[in-house]
Design an enzyme around this catalytic site. Structure first.
Site, mmCIF file in Angstrom:
data_model
loop_
_atom_site.group_PDB
_atom_site.id
_atom_site.type_symbol
_atom_site.label_atom_id
_atom_site.label_comp_id
_atom_site.label_asym_id
_atom_site.label_seq_id
_atom_site.Cartn_x
_atom_site.Cartn_y
_atom_site.Cartn_z
ATOM 1 N N ARG A 49 0.840 -1.199 0.000
ATOM 2 C CA ARG A 49 0.000 0.000 0.000
ATOM 3 C C ARG A 49 0.873 1.246 0.000
ATOM 4 O O ARG A 49 0.577 2.240 -0.658
ATOM 5 C CB ARG A 49 -0.946 0.021 1.206
ATOM 6 C CG ARG A 49 -1.683 1.359 1.351
ATOM 7 C CD ARG A 49 -2.810 1.314 2.370
ATOM 8 N NE ARG A 49 -2.440 0.698 3.620
ATOM 9 C CZ ARG A 49 -1.742 1.317 4.588
ATOM 10 N NH1 ARG A 49 -1.299 2.540 4.421
ATOM 11 N NH2 ARG A 49 -1.483 0.678 5.717
ATOM 12 N N TYR A 102 -15.253 17.903 -16.667
ATOM 13 C CA TYR A 102 -15.655 16.499 -16.697
ATOM 14 C C TYR A 102 -16.711 16.256 -15.615
ATOM 15 O O TYR A 102 -16.598 16.747 -14.491
ATOM 16 C CB TYR A 102 -14.429 15.611 -16.476
ATOM 17 C CG TYR A 102 -14.744 14.177 -16.163
ATOM 18 C CD1 TYR A 102 -15.555 13.415 -17.001
ATOM 19 C CD2 TYR A 102 -14.234 13.564 -15.027
ATOM 20 C CE1 TYR A 102 -15.860 12.092 -16.712
ATOM 21 C CE2 TYR A 102 -14.517 12.238 -14.731
ATOM 22 C CZ TYR A 102 -15.334 11.517 -15.567
ATOM 23 O OH TYR A 102 -15.633 10.210 -15.270
ATOM 24 N N ASP A 174 -5.627 19.099 -15.425
ATOM 25 C CA ASP A 174 -5.970 17.740 -15.839
ATOM 26 C C ASP A 174 -5.473 17.599 -17.274
ATOM 27 O O ASP A 174 -6.037 18.179 -18.206
ATOM 28 C CB ASP A 174 -7.473 17.523 -15.744
ATOM 29 C CG ASP A 174 -7.890 16.100 -16.085
ATOM 30 O OD1 ASP A 174 -7.136 15.424 -16.812
ATOM 31 O OD2 ASP A 174 -8.963 15.668 -15.627
ATOM 32 N N LYS A 199 -6.837 6.269 -19.422
ATOM 33 C CA LYS A 199 -7.081 6.713 -20.785
ATOM 34 C C LYS A 199 -5.844 6.505 -21.670
ATOM 35 O O LYS A 199 -5.423 5.376 -21.861
ATOM 36 C CB LYS A 199 -7.551 8.165 -20.765
ATOM 37 C CG LYS A 199 -8.670 8.461 -19.753
ATOM 38 C CD LYS A 199 -9.886 7.573 -19.922
ATOM 39 C CE LYS A 199 -11.114 8.038 -19.157
ATOM 40 N NZ LYS A 199 -11.012 8.040 -17.689
#
Length: 379
Positions: A49, A102, A174, A199
């Site tokens: 983690r 978005y 972004d 993406k």
């Protein structure tokens, strides 16, 4: 001598494995690491983690590609956005967001952070005067997308960076649509770059992830702490898949962009198409700024259907090669109806998208086949 982008995508953070000579970074599919005595960590790893060698390789590569000091990877793009917003704001703070952001970003700000005491103002970020007017003494950051999703708006990053500095705020960009191959926000004055690595960076529609990159070591440490504390780290296999995708980012983006430009030209001349949103078109209001701050114009194209919302929805179901699906940035072409799909969360708000809008994620197939598919569906 500094290596080029394509070379760094393949080699940065990815030396052959010192134990076996493996050329490709191994998938360290382990949750924990043996220690040489209490607190005696081997190579700094204790629990996946917190850190994992496969994830470290991906982060080092992405930091190099974005020109940052450090990258912090997350389990999704929204996890990355959430971490950045929480680190850079506090209850009572104000932020500026795009007026065509978005839908997932808007939902996070409006439905989650607003209840935490965060105020926000949607602004057309291409209008620097409007952005300046929206800034207050409580503004802690400007959140920017360029190009925006789904209307492909373009913002002047250098201008926004100057406004943010004058207000004592941070500029967060972004860069998902542009990718580091097409645009370098940190070089243009941004403080943090955010990606949905799902993406174009992953590029094959087989992994979900996110990342934040900054040139500020102290801020990077805060982002790392937030990820470790909240537990939003990607697993080693997800990190490996994304790193695999990054290796071919440059060659994929060249083909993506070339196909998108041809698709956009087709749509401009089609009688069933109203407005075409693509920054590569000379008539696009952000064309000149995009030409100045981007290597090419990207692979996302949006357009309105002259026959209205129902015709737009029906069109999305008639294509054969353009698959009706959410997401974007994979090697395959996708089509969607933003108002009913990716941007349903902004319905009824100031960010509501046109109901007759169709969004394309143009893939790397043979462009003549894609053109014929759209021609047939528009008929």
């Amino acid at each position: 001598m500094a290596h080029g982008f394509e070379t760094r995508a393949i080699h940065a953070g990815q030396e052959p494995d010192p134990h076996t000579g493996a050329v490709i970074t191994p998938i360290y599919q382990t949750s924990t690491f043996a220690q040489d005595g209490v607190g005696g960590l081997r190579a700094g790893y204790e629990y996946s983690r917190t850190a994992n060698p496969t994830r470290t390789a991906f982060e080092e590569c992405l930091a190099s590609l974005e020109g940052g000091a450090r990258a912090v990877a997350y389990s999704s793009g929204m996890a990355a956005s959430d971490a950045v917003l929480r680190v850079l704001t506090e209850p009572g703070a104000h932020i500026v967001i795009p007026d065509d952001a978005y839908g997932g970003t808007f939902r996070l700000v409006d439905k989650v952070l607003a209840h935490w005491g965060i105020d926000y103002t949607p602004v057309r970020l291409s209008d620097l005067d409007a952005v300046r007017a929206a800034l207050t003494d409580k503004t802690s950051l400007i959140w920017c997308e360029t190009p925006t999703n789904p209307l492909l708006g373009i913002a002047d990053l250098t201008g926004l960076a100057g406004l943010a500095r004058s207000a004592g705020a941070k500029l967060v960009v972004d860069n998902t649509f542009a990718t580091p191959y097409l645009q370098s926000p940190l070089e243009l004055g941004a403080d943090v770059v955010v990606h949905s690595t799902t993406k174009y960076l992953g590029g094959h529609s087989d992994v979900v992830g996110g990342a934040a990159i900054t040139g500020d070591e102290e801020l990077a440490e805060q982002l790392f702490f937030m990820r470790n504390a909240a537990g939003s780290a990607p697993g080693p296999f997800d990190s490996w898949l994304t790193l695999r995708g990054v290796k071919t980012l440059a060659v994929r983006m060249e083909r993506h962009c070339a196909n998108a430009e041809e698709i956009a030209r087709l749509l401009v001349d089609h009688p069933k198409v109203g407005t075409v949103y693509y920054p590569g078109l000379p008539g696009h209001p952000g064309h000149e700024i995009a030409a100045k701050q981007m290597r090419a114009f990207g692979a996302m194209v949006s357009f309105t259907h002259v026959d209205g919302a129902e015709a737009a929805r029906e069109l999305c179901g008639r294509t054969k090669l353009f698959t009706l699906a959410e997401s974007l940035g994979g090697i395959e072409s996708l089509i969607e109806h933003p108002a009913a799909m990716t941007h349903a969360s902004v319905s009824g708000s100031a960010l509501e998208v046109p109901a007759d809008l169709v969004r394309l994620s143009v893939g790397i197939e043979r462009v003549e086949d894609l053109v014929e598919d759209l021609h047939s569906a528009l008929r």
